[in-house]
Design an enzyme around this catalytic site. Sequence first.
Site, mmCIF file in Angstrom:
data_model
loop_
_atom_site.group_PDB
_atom_site.id
_atom_site.type_symbol
_atom_site.label_atom_id
_atom_site.label_comp_id
_atom_site.label_asym_id
_atom_site.label_seq_id
_atom_site.Cartn_x
_atom_site.Cartn_y
_atom_site.Cartn_z
ATOM 1 N N LYS A 65 31.913 50.180 34.186
ATOM 2 C CA LYS A 65 31.888 49.677 32.803
ATOM 3 C C LYS A 65 30.465 49.275 32.394
ATOM 4 C CE LYS A 65 36.698 48.313 33.327
ATOM 5 N NZ LYS A 65 37.685 47.260 33.619
ATOM 6 N N GLN A 109 37.903 40.802 34.747
ATOM 7 C CA GLN A 109 38.489 41.873 35.562
ATOM 8 C C GLN A 109 39.671 41.345 36.388
ATOM 9 O OE1 GLN A 109 37.469 45.172 35.477
ATOM 10 N NE2 GLN A 109 39.140 45.669 36.888
ATOM 11 N N ASP A 132 39.729 43.841 26.017
ATOM 12 C CA ASP A 132 40.729 44.443 26.907
ATOM 13 C C ASP A 132 42.092 44.508 26.204
ATOM 14 O OD1 ASP A 132 40.101 45.565 29.337
ATOM 15 O OD2 ASP A 132 40.049 43.663 30.431
#
Length: 304
Positions: A65, A109, A132
């Site tokens: 990412k 994450q 997200d």
Amino acid sequence: MSYIYDSNNQLQIVQILDGKTLSVTIQRELGDEVDLLIEKGKKRPHLAAVIVGSNPASKVYVGHKIKACDRVGFKSSLIELGDDITQDQLIAEIEKLNEDADIDGFIVQLPLPRHIDNQAVIQAVRPSKDVDGFHPVNIGKMTMGLDGFIPATPLGIITMLDRYNITTEGKKVAVLGRSNIVGTPMSILLSRNADIGNATVTLCHSRTKNLDDILRNADIIVAAIGRDRFVTEDLVKEGAIVIDVGINSIPDQTKKSGYRLVGDVDFEHVAPKCAFITPVPGGVGPLTVAALLMNTLKAAKATS
Ligand code: NDP
């Protein structure tokens, strides 16, 4: 277009949905949009990623990412925290990111260490920075067809279907797996009254009865259960579209690393029956990264 031999040694045409190449294309487009923003005197989009502990897979995913941010010209920040951090300390870090005006969006994450409640963390992220798309506000907006952030993996999948001109209207879809980050949002998106939507979706999980029949009847299968090559040739009808989200590591002594990645679908035997199929690796994974960048640019544009 690819040609594959089926189990009867017959040559079959199957279109491999090439997520890797599509992700490169999307990243190039995003890079052009960043250039335009900068030309107009706007600030560079900025994504932050929080990683807790030393899970090797998480480090690899976050690394992808951050590299992708560099490619499209985003600023990025990596916040690495020890796995002994308390939930309150982690939420305090999230509050800092919520308040930091330079950061347009950030991710935490997953998975998190066991002593931390995932939901408490997800709900601490300000919805306008939740790139997200995991916050209940964004899930609610998606469900109601309102504008918000769509979780990255399902957004990547609908983007792929759209770019390959695959219609979903009226199709029977089996979504295998009901997680909050993949299966459930995928089932909602494909059920919505939208261009990529209007399908009739069956959301399957570990308590589903007659799973084999549901899969055999499906025009589209989205497999997201994390079970190595679970979807076998006999469970897929001729001409089906198969989207494989699974990432499973299996031992392979022919590889230097001693392992290789396979999906939830037995690609080798299923592919010859399909109209379209995603490979693993190189299918859904790269599009998840592209979709995260799409969400970040959207967050940046909303405030600039
Ligand atoms: P979870 O582990 O959170 O959920 C798995 C789901 O599969 C659950 O709903 C579970 O049912 C269901 N399930 C498990 N076994 C069976 C079975 N035998 N029959 C029917 N349903 C079953 O999974 P995630 O959604 O987080 O991830 C799924 C896979 O996708 C993993 O391999 C993960 O690594 C991968 N992934 C890939 C991404 C990418 O970018 N390519 C992104 C995110 C995930 P129940 O709810 O009843 O327990």
